[in-house]
Design an enzyme around this catalytic site. Structure first.
Site, short mmCIF file in Angstrom:
data_model
loop_
_atom_site.label_atom_id
_atom_site.label_comp_id
_atom_site.label_asym_id
_atom_site.label_seq_id
_atom_site.Cartn_x
_atom_site.Cartn_y
_atom_site.Cartn_z
N HIS A 108 -33.70 4.83 -25.58
CA HIS A 108 -33.15 5.76 -24.58
C HIS A 108 -34.15 5.99 -23.47
O HIS A 108 -35.32 5.60 -23.56
CB HIS A 108 -32.84 7.12 -25.24
CG HIS A 108 -34.08 7.87 -25.64
ND1 HIS A 108 -34.90 7.45 -26.66
CD2 HIS A 108 -34.66 8.98 -25.12
CE1 HIS A 108 -35.93 8.27 -26.77
NE2 HIS A 108 -35.83 9.21 -25.84
N ASP A 110 -35.28 9.62 -21.38
CA ASP A 110 -35.07 11.03 -21.70
C ASP A 110 -33.98 11.69 -20.85
O ASP A 110 -33.99 11.59 -19.61
CB ASP A 110 -36.37 11.81 -21.52
CG ASP A 110 -37.38 11.43 -22.58
OD1 ASP A 110 -36.98 10.94 -23.65
OD2 ASP A 110 -38.59 11.63 -22.34
N HIS A 268 -37.59 3.92 -24.05
CA HIS A 268 -38.51 3.90 -25.20
C HIS A 268 -37.79 4.14 -26.51
O HIS A 268 -36.67 4.65 -26.55
CB HIS A 268 -39.65 4.91 -25.00
CG HIS A 268 -39.20 6.32 -24.84
ND1 HIS A 268 -38.64 6.80 -23.67
CD2 HIS A 268 -39.21 7.38 -25.69
CE1 HIS A 268 -38.35 8.08 -23.81
NE2 HIS A 268 -38.68 8.46 -25.02
N ARG A 284 -44.95 17.52 -26.78
CA ARG A 284 -44.35 16.88 -25.60
C ARG A 284 -44.11 17.90 -24.48
O ARG A 284 -43.50 18.95 -24.72
CB ARG A 284 -43.02 16.23 -25.99
CG ARG A 284 -42.32 15.59 -24.80
CD ARG A 284 -41.06 14.88 -25.20
NE ARG A 284 -39.98 15.29 -24.31
CZ ARG A 284 -38.78 14.77 -24.31
NH1 ARG A 284 -38.47 13.79 -25.14
NH2 ARG A 284 -37.85 15.20 -23.50
C1 SIN Z 1 -39.45 11.09 -27.52
O1 SIN Z 1 -38.63 10.24 -27.24
O2 SIN Z 1 -39.54 12.17 -26.93
C2 SIN Z 1 -40.39 10.89 -28.68
C3 SIN Z 1 -41.14 9.62 -28.64
C4 SIN Z 1 -42.07 9.51 -29.81
O3 SIN Z 1 -42.15 10.44 -30.61
O4 SIN Z 1 -42.73 8.49 -29.95
#
Ligand code: SIN
Length: 293
Positions: A108, A110, A268, A284
């Site tokens: 995806h 974000d 990612h 995050r």
């Molecule tokens: C995310 O997509 O916010 C998390 C990515 C991760 O935990 O590696």
């Protein structure tokens, strides 16, 4: 105290990603150092700093250099007292996950189901899981949506130029539930805030002007003005092309890494190859972005 501008940018050698050396994010960054970091970020899509030791306030302050910080709607998964910090974690306390345990576990970019998705997300690795033999687990894989766009056949680019696809938060969550399971509740309040939204299939990067593929299989439910029978296989084909290994960089985490990604130029996937007893904790912070064009 200000950081001295001895920054170096070391590209990973993959289609995206660079390590930034010579920066201590616990210090205020002078204008020139920040300019180099931002330039590397725009150029490489993913940048990371190893061996950082920063406070919550320092991570937020660093994020604010890139724009306004977003407050996540998953308030139950935020660091208590700091709604700017989303906990991405499989740790349980008092019978419940302290953060989002399923975050990122399917490909995806974000919050693309928002009308104005974030510019970037900044992850600070606090705990990283490992296997009994010491092998690090819980990598994150990034794919360059810009390099993937550049490699498309000219007729595909032409066919989809100017088209918009519909992004659905509900469809994304259902696809994730089917693929890997969900550990969060999808609340009616969250759904009310995220009605389906159309974005360009090829998005123009707001700084570099590069064209980036901006569709995700599962989350994108159609292409405006095209029958589903034509649109859905096209979305699947485009997305599979985007995540082809030749466009990827795989990050192996170390505690103390600060890594940020560009939500326009890459997608990612958080690899869920660890179990409940193998703790993973990421802080995050997400920075608001602009309406995709
Ligand atoms: C995310 O997509 O916010 C998390 C990515 C991760 O935990 O590696």
């Amino acid at each position: 105290m200000q950081a001295v501008a001895t920054t170096s940018v070391m590209p990973t050698g993959a289609a995206l990603g660079a390590e930034i050396r010579g920066v201590d994010l616990a210090r205020d960054l002078d204008g020139e150092t920040f300019r180099r970091i931002e330039d590397a970020f725009n150029r490489h899509g993913v940048i990371f700093f190893r061996g950082q030791d920063i406070t919550v306030g320092q991570q937020i302050a660093f994020a604010r250099r890139f724009g306004e910080v977003e407050i996540n709607v998953n308030t139950q998964a935020c660091l208590p007292g700091h709604p700017e910090v989303l906990l991405v974690s499989n740790i349980r306390e008092n019978g419940r996950y302290i953060g989002l345990a399923d975050a990122g576990t399917t490909w995806h970019t974000d919050m693309s189901a928002y009308a104005c998705p974030p510019r970037c997300s900044i992850l600070y690795a606090k705990e990283v899981p490992s296997a009994a033999d010491g092998t690090i687990l819980g990598d994150t894989i990034f794919a360059s949506a810009a390099a993937a766009h550049d490699a498309l056949a000219p007729e595909t680019r032409k066919r989809l130029a100017g088209r918009r696809s519909t992004h659905s938060y509900l469809a994304k969550m259902m696809a994730r539930k089917e693929a890997v399971g969900l550990t969060r509740e999808v609340t009616p309040e969250h759904l009310a805030k995220t009605p389906p939204v159309a974005h360009p299939v090829f998005r123009t990067h707001p700084v570099t002007g590069r064209q980036c593929i901006y569709v995700t299989e599962g989350e994108c439910t159609g292409i405006e003005g095209m029958a589903d029978a034509e649109a859905l296989p096209l979305i699947a084909e485009l997305h599979r092309h985007l995540i082809d290994p030749r466009f990827q960089y795989r990050h192996r985490w170390r505690v103390g890494d600060v890594l940020m990604w560009d939500n326009c130029s890459c997608q990612h996937l958080a690899v869920r190859d660890y179990g409940e007893g193998q703790r993973r904790l990421m802080h995050r912070v997400t920075v608001n972005g602009s309406v995709p064009v």
